[in-house]
Scaffold this active site. Structure first.
Site, PDB file in Angstrom:
ATOM      1  N   GLU A 172       0.434  -1.146  -0.107  1.00 22.22           N
ATOM      2  CA  GLU A 172       0.176  -0.093  -0.085  1.00 22.22           C
ATOM      3  C   GLU A 172       1.095   1.626  -0.053  1.00 22.22           C
ATOM      4  O   GLU A 172       0.426   2.020   0.281  1.00 22.22           O
ATOM      5  CB  GLU A 172      -0.935  -0.386   1.061  1.00 22.22           C
ATOM      6  CG  GLU A 172      -1.766  -0.650   1.316  1.00 22.22           C
ATOM      7  CD  GLU A 172      -2.755  -1.350   1.894  1.00 22.22           C
ATOM      8  OE1 GLU A 172      -3.290  -0.490   3.169  1.00 22.22           O
ATOM      9  OE2 GLU A 172      -4.009  -2.133   2.307  1.00 22.22           O
ATOM     10  N   LYS A 215     -15.624  -1.709   2.332  1.00 28.27           N
ATOM     11  CA  LYS A 215     -14.583  -1.380   0.602  1.00 28.27           C
ATOM     12  C   LYS A 215     -16.235  -2.281   0.034  1.00 28.27           C
ATOM     13  O   LYS A 215     -16.351  -3.964  -0.008  1.00 28.27           O
ATOM     14  CB  LYS A 215     -13.614  -2.933   1.071  1.00 28.27           C
ATOM     15  CG  LYS A 215     -12.991  -2.438   2.100  1.00 28.27           C
ATOM     16  CD  LYS A 215     -12.501  -3.394   2.409  1.00 28.27           C
ATOM     17  CE  LYS A 215     -10.776  -3.229   3.260  1.00 28.27           C
ATOM     18  NZ  LYS A 215     -10.310  -4.552   3.670  1.00 28.27           N
TER      19      LYS A 215
END
Length: 429
Positions: free
Chosen positions: A204, A338
């Site tokens: 990330e 999400k």
């Protein structure tokens, strides 16, 4: 104008070099909408099914089955439908799939179509996606939750906690918040280098050094914040994603912090967090306990729920049934959103709405396997969620979302709002 003439999916690659699904929805007017589907590394067991091919191709991670499901099963049913009927199209796909967890077509197939339909509709109306999804009231820019030190499943190091993040709550605008985060990120690199640590980045975009403990990660970030010229706790708060389900052992019912050589019970984990919160300006803890340890989550909420945002990711998996149960039992005070955990935009928006009505916050989130698709940036503004979690200001797959938010803030001009600390509206202390 907005009648669907074709739906086409293809297999493309995500930020980890793994296959994912890209979908194009074409309208009779010639307008097209495109979307790419993300994928997670640490996944909740109650998430909607991400269909993978198995076998040798792409080491079993191919998504040709999901692609074929779009092209051969979903597309024929959607041709002739109106792209403006997002709810109707999403419901039709859920009905066609016929399973509780989208295991027939795959959530990666259904989500790709769901998002591409929204893009096509917005393009047909010649309005931004956030306006199409949120209407005239879509104007709140989110506080970024920027993952700058990676551990756990997102990095190959001995740090147990998966993500250590900074939140620039003291900024006046999103643009300023992003600058603060980027400056802290670059100062962190200098601090790590000076200490002789590796400055390679994880999935990330955050650094993945071999620190001696989880607490050292927090202390190092504080040092970087100060080096950047900001005040920890006042201008910048800290957040953690523990991803505790990855630390939990079903054999002994304990949490194994291998990096620190500790084995803790649920109550000891809660005490561990209390100690960290007393020492550092931590405003948010995600998945502090295992997704099935509801008693532990209840205890954590009782102890810290009035002063720390307690986010359910694996705990709630963007699912209204799981969230409703959590609300009823008084577990957590926030949900991580999400899109690929549930598989359609309609269900995603339902979860956000349910959270807000219950006084929970909603944090819009990326996955560790991302693409250049920036749909979640528009979703964050469309829903006035107030927070977004989309990695470090590093790697194009992360920065794509931040850049889209900069564009949106520019477009909104004087209407744009950045609420900073007020985004944590359910914390009293």
């Amino acid at each position: 104008m907005t009648i669907i003439s074709d739906v086409y999916a293809r297999e493309v690659l995500d930020s980890r070099g793994n296959p994912t699904v890209e979908v194009e929805v074409h309208l009779e007017s010639g307008v097209m909408g495109r979307a790419l589907v993300p994928s997670g590394a640490s996944t909740g067991e109650y998430e909607a099914v991400e269909l993978r091919d198995g076998g040798d191709r792409y080491m079993g991670k191919g998504v040709q089955k999901a692609v074929d499901n779009v092209n051969e099963k979903i597309a024929p049913e959607l041709i002739g439908e109106n792209a403006l009927d997002q709810i109707g199209i999403d419901r039709l796909m859920i009905e066609l799939d016929g399973t509780e967890n989208k295991g027939n077509f795959g959530a990666n197939a259904i989500l790709g179509v769901s998002m591409a339909v929204a893009h096509a509709a917005a393009n047909a109306l010649d309005i931004p996606l956030y306006v199409y999804l949120g209407g005239f009231n879509a104007k709140q820019l989110p506080v970024p939750m920027m993952n700058i030190i990676n551990g756990g499943e997102h990095a190959d190091n001995n740090v147990d906690i998966q993500e250590f993040m900074v939140m620039p709550v003291g900024a006046e605008s999103f643009k300023e918040a992003l600058r603060m985060g980027a400056e802290i990120f670059h100062n962190l690199k200098s601090v790590l280098k000076a200490k002789g640590y590796n400055t390679a980045v994880g999935d990330e975009g955050g650094f993945a050094p071999n620190l001696s403990s989880n607490e050292e990660a927090l202390a190092t970030i504080i040092e970087a914040i100060e080096k950047a010229g900001y005040k920890p706790g006042e201008q910048v708060k800290l957040a953690m994603d523990v991803a505790s389900s990855e630390l939990y052992s079903k054999e002994d019912g304990k949490y194994h912090l291998a990096g620190e050589g500790k084995v803790l019970s649920s109550e000891e984990m809660v005490s561990f967090y209390e100690e960290l919160v007393s020492k550092y300006p931590i405003i948010s803890i995600e998945d502090g306990l295992d997704e099935n340890d509801w008693e532990g989550h209840k205890l954590l909420t009782e102890r810290l729920g009035d002063k720390v945002q307690l986010v359910g990711d694996d705990l709630f998996v963007t699912n209204t049934k799981k969230l409703a149960e959590g609300i009823e039992k008084g577990i957590g005070n926030s949900i991580l959103i999400k899109v690929n955990q549930i598989g359609t935009l309609t269900e995603t928006f339902d979860a956000i709405e349910m959270a807000k009505r219950a006084g929970y916050t909603a944090v819009i989130s990326h996955r560790s396997g991302e693409t250049e698709d920036a749909t979640i940036a528009d979703i964050a503004v469309a829903t006035n969620a107030g927070q977004i979690k989309t990695g470090a200001p590093s790697r194009t797959d992360r920065v794509a979302k931040y850049n889209q938010l900069l564009r949106i803030e520019d477009e909104l001009a004087d209407l744009a709002q950045y609420n900073g600390l007020k985004s944590f509206y359910n914390l009293s202390k």
